[in-house]
Design an enzyme around this catalytic site. Sequence first.
Site, PDB file in Angstrom:
ATOM      1  CE  LYS A  33       8.070 -46.394 -31.288  1.00 38.97           C
ATOM      2  NZ  LYS A  33       6.732 -46.712 -31.784  1.00 38.97           N
ATOM      3  CB  THR A  34       4.096 -47.187 -27.015  1.00 41.85           C
ATOM      4  OG1 THR A  34       4.799 -47.654 -28.157  1.00 41.85           O
ATOM      5  CG2 THR A  34       2.620 -47.481 -27.185  1.00 41.85           C
ATOM      6  CG  ASP A 217       3.783 -45.013 -33.102  1.00 36.54           C
ATOM      7  OD1 ASP A 217       4.881 -44.522 -32.787  1.00 36.54           O
ATOM      8  OD2 ASP A 217       3.449 -46.179 -32.824  1.00 36.54           O
ATOM      9  CD  GLU A 218       7.398 -47.093 -35.508  1.00 39.36           C
ATOM     10  OE1 GLU A 218       8.462 -46.470 -35.789  1.00 39.36           O
ATOM     11  OE2 GLU A 218       7.389 -48.184 -34.925  1.00 39.36           O
ATOM     12  CD  GLN A 248      14.092 -47.717 -33.875  1.00 39.68           C
ATOM     13  OE1 GLN A 248      13.568 -48.816 -33.940  1.00 39.68           O
ATOM     14  NE2 GLN A 248      13.915 -46.906 -32.834  1.00 39.68           N
ATOM     15  NE  ARG A 602      14.709 -53.550 -32.354  1.00 42.96           N
ATOM     16  CZ  ARG A 602      14.035 -52.502 -31.931  1.00 42.96           C
ATOM     17  NH1 ARG A 602      12.842 -52.643 -31.409  1.00 42.96           N
ATOM     18  NH2 ARG A 602      14.561 -51.292 -32.006  1.00 42.96           N
TER      19      ARG A 602
END
Length: 719
Positions: A33-34, A217-218, A248, A602
């Site tokens: 995503k980044t 973002d997020e 998330q 993770r």
Amino acid sequence: MTQLLNSLNPAQREAVAAPLGHQLILAGAGSGKTRVLVHRIAWLIQTQGLSPLSILAVTFTNKAANEMRHRVETLLGWPAKNMWIGTFHGLSHRILRAHWQEANLPEGFQILDSDDQFRLIRRAMTELKLDEDRWGVKDAQRFINSQKEEGRDPSEITAYDHATATFVKIYQAYQEMCQRAGVIDFTDLLLKTHRLWQNHPQVLAHYQQRFRYLLVDEFQDTNAIQYAWLRLLAGHENHMMIVGDDDQSIYGWRGARVENLQRFCDDFRHARTIRLEQNYRSTGTILKAANALIAHNTERLGKNLWTDGSDGELITVYAGFNDLDEAYFIVNRIRDLQYTGHSLRDIAVLYRSNAQSRVIEEGLMQYGIPYRVYGGLRYFDRAEIKDALAYLRLIANQQDDPAFERIINTPLRGIGDRTLTAIREFAKTEQLSLWHALQLLLERQFFSARMAGSLESFMQLIRMFAEKCRTLSLHEQVELVIQQSGLIAHFRQEKGEKGIARVENLEELINAARQFEQESGAEESAQLTTFLAYAALESGEEQANISEDSVQLMTLHSAKGLEFKVVFLSGCEEELFPHYLTLDDPKGIQEERRLCYVGMTRAMRKLYITYAESRRLHGKESYHKPSRFLHEIPGELIDEIRFRTKVSRPTTTSSTTTSTATFSSSRDTPFYPGRTVTHKIFGEGVVLGCEGTGEHMKVKVRFAKVGTKILIASFLNVE
DNA sequence: TCTATGGTGATTTTT
DNA sequence: TCACCATAGA
């Protein structure tokens, strides 16, 4: 231009090259995503001809903002210094500094952190004569912050019951105190920016015309005020790309609203939804397990992670006899990994609550495996640093009551609670700052001669600082204050390692200031103000020597956004995870499940899930069933191991060293692992292991100050 | 004002 | 269990 898109998969490319307008990017864990955000920025500039200055990118943490800026610069090939990439708070701060008058703030307003806020609320409650036991300060703080997040002033709250009415009174009093002292809290940064825009259409128009394209973002972590902030800034004309993952969302408990994702689609019509589902991080097995787990949640926006990589190893589940045995298993596996050439920094041990780290730390310590625990005190949060900063704050602004309270008797100068209460009361009745109240009381000879002397010299000290600071550079100001306030001398007296560390931290503050001078573009006259704001907003990296290769220990929450080759997900038991405080709320359990999903995703190559059949919790031995989340993972993806030998807690004495000696084979020497020792030069340290016997025995010690060293036993003292 | 002692209560965290 | 607080006594 096509070069920019070449390295992307079809979904990423669709997102990066989407026509202007609104986009919702549902980005699964590890889906890049980044990368998409950064490429989108480059695409807007390079192919759409947008000015870099017309782009605003918002994140939640400084870390994420810094990373994004860095990656944008790398991709573009030139510095993006004047691009607006930052946190909600940082960007709001910048805006308020520019429009302090319209925002009804003093020019040099300062920012309260949560601790300052707590103290000020407590003071407000004392002034209202409220019993602290009946009305918790923490509760009041939570109330105030959540009201602010909803954008509500005290006057706008309808209190149907006595409790709410009381909290509103506290809120009101606290707000007045902030106003008088010229300080604002974290939430105020957002709230006051929002108000500024609402009340001053020309200011809003300025920012709306400037920022034609917003990237967030997020997004699943946005709260009510952040959503309102964005919506106002976007207006009707501007374009917005939001990136998030409802699966998330793990911060509902602190006001984050996943619903904002859906709301965005309702409010910003024609928003296009693009799903990033291809995962580049984990093995097929890990993804299948994570997908199966999260499928138990309802009301998802829907998403299925996949990889074109291999399935990899099965997930190893370890059923420990107790928490010690669980730690023993983890530590042994880590040792195996170490022997097979893995870097320790690629290994993470995750847990639900911080208290769980202890047993694992003890185990790692026995074998001398270096580790780093996340979630400690940050640099600017340290008491001695906050003391020094409080001096600087009071120098800059004598109305700053929280700063005054902090240092009036630090270092000790014999000004006790009674004196302080008198000043507070006078300040309250006369509606004055503490500084001003003290001044008047001294003029009226209110105090005994001795007390008046102490108080007078304190005021003189601050005046002298203020006078001298006018001609000094920032780092010279810091130096002057920490030397002559007596802070350094005060902490030097403090015995042991702690005092030394504090003195070092204070000295480090001079360096921090010097560095800030060079890096910040701020004018010299504004440097102190900007530096103080920087300290409040960017509390600094957690202290740890990053250079050492070490196992990473952290809570599941802090693991979000990170990745590790090997992950141990520990403590997977009912009531611990999901945590018992969430059990009676279906929403709560779903958030716990998302937390588990975050934890699992993770892992890049290998995932271990461990639990203990019994565990010492709050001093009592308790028995729990394995977490329901384990049953939600398909059995064929799991390889379960049960404990082979019972590892019991020693029942004799209960000191830390004996209880952990279960791991140790060398208890018969004074230098058994875990033992605290001291060395003339290196100071205090912890024994990691030893070899040989007698006086010539070599002991491996980890010193707090200088790191790990191997020394001859005779140079060490056992405390 | 400092130190000893007993009661309490105990998720998750960034700004 | 243990760490934090508040309170009492020196």
